[in-house]
Design an enzyme around this catalytic site. Structure first.
Site, short mmCIF file in Angstrom:
data_model
loop_
_atom_site.label_atom_id
_atom_site.label_comp_id
_atom_site.label_asym_id
_atom_site.label_seq_id
_atom_site.Cartn_x
_atom_site.Cartn_y
_atom_site.Cartn_z
N HIS A 4 -9.09 2.65 4.64
CA HIS A 4 -8.53 3.90 4.12
C HIS A 4 -9.00 5.07 4.99
O HIS A 4 -10.02 4.99 5.67
CB HIS A 4 -8.88 4.09 2.65
CG HIS A 4 -7.93 3.35 1.75
ND1 HIS A 4 -6.88 3.97 1.13
CD2 HIS A 4 -7.86 2.04 1.41
CE1 HIS A 4 -6.21 3.08 0.42
NE2 HIS A 4 -6.78 1.89 0.58
N THR B 296 -12.19 0.59 0.82
CA THR B 296 -11.27 1.06 -0.21
C THR B 296 -11.33 2.57 -0.42
O THR B 296 -10.34 3.19 -0.80
CB THR B 296 -11.56 0.32 -1.53
OG1 THR B 296 -11.53 -1.09 -1.28
CG2 THR B 296 -10.56 0.66 -2.61
N SER C 107 -10.12 -11.34 -0.34
CA SER C 107 -10.77 -10.11 0.10
C SER C 107 -11.63 -9.52 -1.00
O SER C 107 -11.26 -9.54 -2.18
CB SER C 107 -9.72 -9.07 0.51
OG SER C 107 -10.35 -7.86 0.91
N HIS D 192 -2.00 22.34 33.41
CA HIS D 192 -1.55 21.03 32.93
C HIS D 192 -0.16 20.74 33.45
O HIS D 192 0.13 19.64 33.94
CB HIS D 192 -1.54 20.99 31.40
CG HIS D 192 -2.89 20.88 30.78
ND1 HIS D 192 -3.15 20.10 29.68
CD2 HIS D 192 -4.06 21.47 31.09
CE1 HIS D 192 -4.42 20.20 29.34
NE2 HIS D 192 -4.99 21.04 30.19
N HIS E 154 0.30 -9.24 -2.57
CA HIS E 154 -1.09 -8.85 -2.84
C HIS E 154 -1.33 -8.95 -4.34
O HIS E 154 -0.65 -8.28 -5.12
CB HIS E 154 -1.27 -7.41 -2.35
CG HIS E 154 -2.66 -6.89 -2.38
ND1 HIS E 154 -3.21 -6.28 -3.48
CD2 HIS E 154 -3.61 -6.85 -1.42
CE1 HIS E 154 -4.44 -5.88 -3.20
NE2 HIS E 154 -4.71 -6.22 -1.95
N HIS F 136 -8.95 -3.76 6.17
CA HIS F 136 -8.10 -2.76 5.49
C HIS F 136 -8.92 -1.48 5.39
O HIS F 136 -9.94 -1.44 4.70
CB HIS F 136 -7.75 -3.30 4.10
CG HIS F 136 -6.86 -2.42 3.28
ND1 HIS F 136 -5.49 -2.58 3.26
CD2 HIS F 136 -7.13 -1.41 2.43
CE1 HIS F 136 -4.96 -1.69 2.43
NE2 HIS F 136 -5.94 -0.96 1.92
N GLU G 218 0.84 -1.20 0.00
CA GLU G 218 0.00 0.00 0.00
C GLU G 218 0.87 1.25 0.00
O GLU G 218 0.58 2.23 -0.69
CB GLU G 218 -0.92 0.00 1.22
CG GLU G 218 -1.80 1.23 1.36
CD GLU G 218 -2.91 1.31 0.34
OE1 GLU G 218 -3.09 2.38 -0.27
OE2 GLU G 218 -3.61 0.29 0.14
N ASP H 81 -2.36 -12.62 -0.80
CA ASP H 81 -3.57 -11.86 -0.49
C ASP H 81 -4.28 -11.60 -1.80
O ASP H 81 -3.85 -10.76 -2.60
CB ASP H 81 -3.22 -10.55 0.21
CG ASP H 81 -2.73 -10.78 1.64
OD1 ASP H 81 -2.97 -11.87 2.18
OD2 ASP H 81 -2.11 -9.85 2.21
#
Length: 432
Positions: free
Chosen positions: A223, A192, A160, A318, A98, A221, A39, A118
């Site tokens: 995105h 996707t 997939s 803080h 893949h 998976h 990817e 894959d």
């Protein structure tokens, strides 16, 4: 894993884990399929030569990811050679590639020495019409041929759907049940286009879990087009997913996918002992710097764990609490990840407790009353512009030296702010 009638108590010792979890939850039993070398190659700036791919693969393996996914060897001749090179490194992580749901791709991939394939094909109406043009009957036929071939080679196989969340649910479930019967190791869900939200993810994964064999894993998976990739990954694990696809810094097509650092940060809060036992957390920063340099980007200032501001505290209330107990404003412990916290004090929001802490770090004994006066000077200067740590340190050291010398005139002058000094130096009006 057989379903139970109701929720079960969470076994994690973390106070931030859900008190009750779904009986199918995998929040404390999951794996990473790291896709920076697949990817990530789709990221706009990415170009990894063979040497860089090997360096990245070794770094991912050192970090401890369970799987490394690399670009299809059918993409180009160099991709094929790179696939062979990485598969032959002898890494602890399993090496996957893949590929499209096509016999030509499968044959090439099975000869590279990878541990598994894959396999993916688009199932939404958009992709069926405008990408490959196949109906669901043809998709199942092609999937059957490819899966049986990969299994005959003794390799791991995941199947997939692509664009899962814009696909018809009945079509998806029929497809998943068909490939499940063929004996795939995992089925995959892919958001996707980044359209899914956590509730949709939870519902789909839970539904899918109910129709698959208990031994079939679920990979997801996500995105990040709408900013939900990490939240969606968490929801998937809550619903019974077993594997999450990540990339370093989230690089990938368009906005990329679930960043490995974000997933680690989220899951560490659920079960820190489990996450620390699996991954070399102190190596995360070096891993992210490696990728940032390779694709010529900066690690984002607000990046989980390793961002410049991740453990930086500024507001006075803080800072005081952090100095007393870091857990007051930190959900993660920086030292676990090889990081350090930083209390910013050269600004108008600073408080004297933070300035006192800095004085103690410098080994300077200054009374609380004097520190409050110094803090007032810092705040007034910071109304003009923020002061650097060097500016603050200089002020503290000079004050301490003048105090030790008993030079009260110098101390008084030191605490004067510029506008007051200018007013004192201006000529006075004469009454007439």
């Amino acid at each position: 894993m057989p379903p139970h009638a109701g929720p079960i108590a969470n076994v994690s010792s973390s106070p931030y884990a859900p008190k009750y979890t779904d009986s199918l939850s995998r929040l404390t039993n999951w794996s990473i399929i790291e896709s920076t070398l697949r990817e990530g190659e789709q990221f706009a700036n990415a170009f990894f030569d063979t040497a860089k791919k090997i360096e990245i693969a070794k770094a991912l393996d050192d970090f401890g990811v369970e799987y490394i996914e690399i670009t299809s060897p059918a993409a180009s001749e160099q991709s094929r050679l790179d696939c062979i090179a990485i598969a032959n490194l002898g890494l602890k992580a399993k090496i996957l590639t893949h590929v499209r749901c096509h016999m030509d791709d499968a044959r090439i991939a099975c000869e590279t020495g990878v541990d598994g394939l894959d396999v993916v094909i688009g199932t939404s109406s958009y992709l069926r019409e405008f990408s490959h043009g196949k109906d669901m009957e043809r998709i199942i036929k092609d999937a059957t041929e490819v899966i049986n071939y990969v299994k005959s080679k003794g390799l791991e196989v995941r199947f997939s759907s692509e664009d899962s969340f814009r696909s018809d649910l009945v079509d998806l479930l029929n497809l998943y049940k068909a490939v499940d019967q063929l004996g795939v190791n995992r089925v995959g869900i892919a958001d996707t286009v980044g359209c899914a939200n956590p509730r949709q993810v939870y519902d789909l994964v839970k539904t899918l879990r109910s129709v698959l064999k208990p031994t079939t894993d679920i990979e997801c998976h996500f995105h990040n087009d709408t900013g939900c990739a990490t939240a969606n990954a968490y929801a998937a694990l809550e619903a019974g997913a077993t594997h999450i696809d990540t990339s370093v810094l989230g690089i990938g097509e368009r906005n990329g996918i679930t960043p490995i650092g974000n997933l680690i940060a989220r899951m560490f809060t659920v079960d820190p002992d489990y996450v620390a036992s699996k991954y070399q957390l102190h190596k995360l920063r070096d891993l992210e710097n490696l990728i940032a340099d390779a694709v010529e980007i900066q690690v984002p200032f607000n990046n989980c764990i390793t961002g410049y501001c991740a453990f930086t505290h500024k507001a006075g209330i803080h800072a005081k609490a952090i100095l007393n107990n870091p857990a007051t404003y930190e959900i993660l412990k920086p030292e676990v990840f090889g990081m350090t916290r930083y209390v910013s004090i050269g600004h108008r929001l600073t408080g004297w407790n933070a300035v006192k802490n800095r004085a103690e770090q410098l080994g300077l004994e200054i009374s609380d009353e004097d520190l409050k006066a110094i803090t007032g000077k810092i705040k007034k200067l910071a109304d003009i512009k923020n002061q650097s740590m060097e500016d603050v340190d200089g002020l503290l050291r000079n004050f301490h030296a003048y105090k030790a010398a008993g030079d009260h005139s110098a101390i008084k002058q030191l605490l004067v702010v510029p506008d007051e000094a200018a007013a004192a130096a201006a000529p006075q009006a004469v009454a007439v």
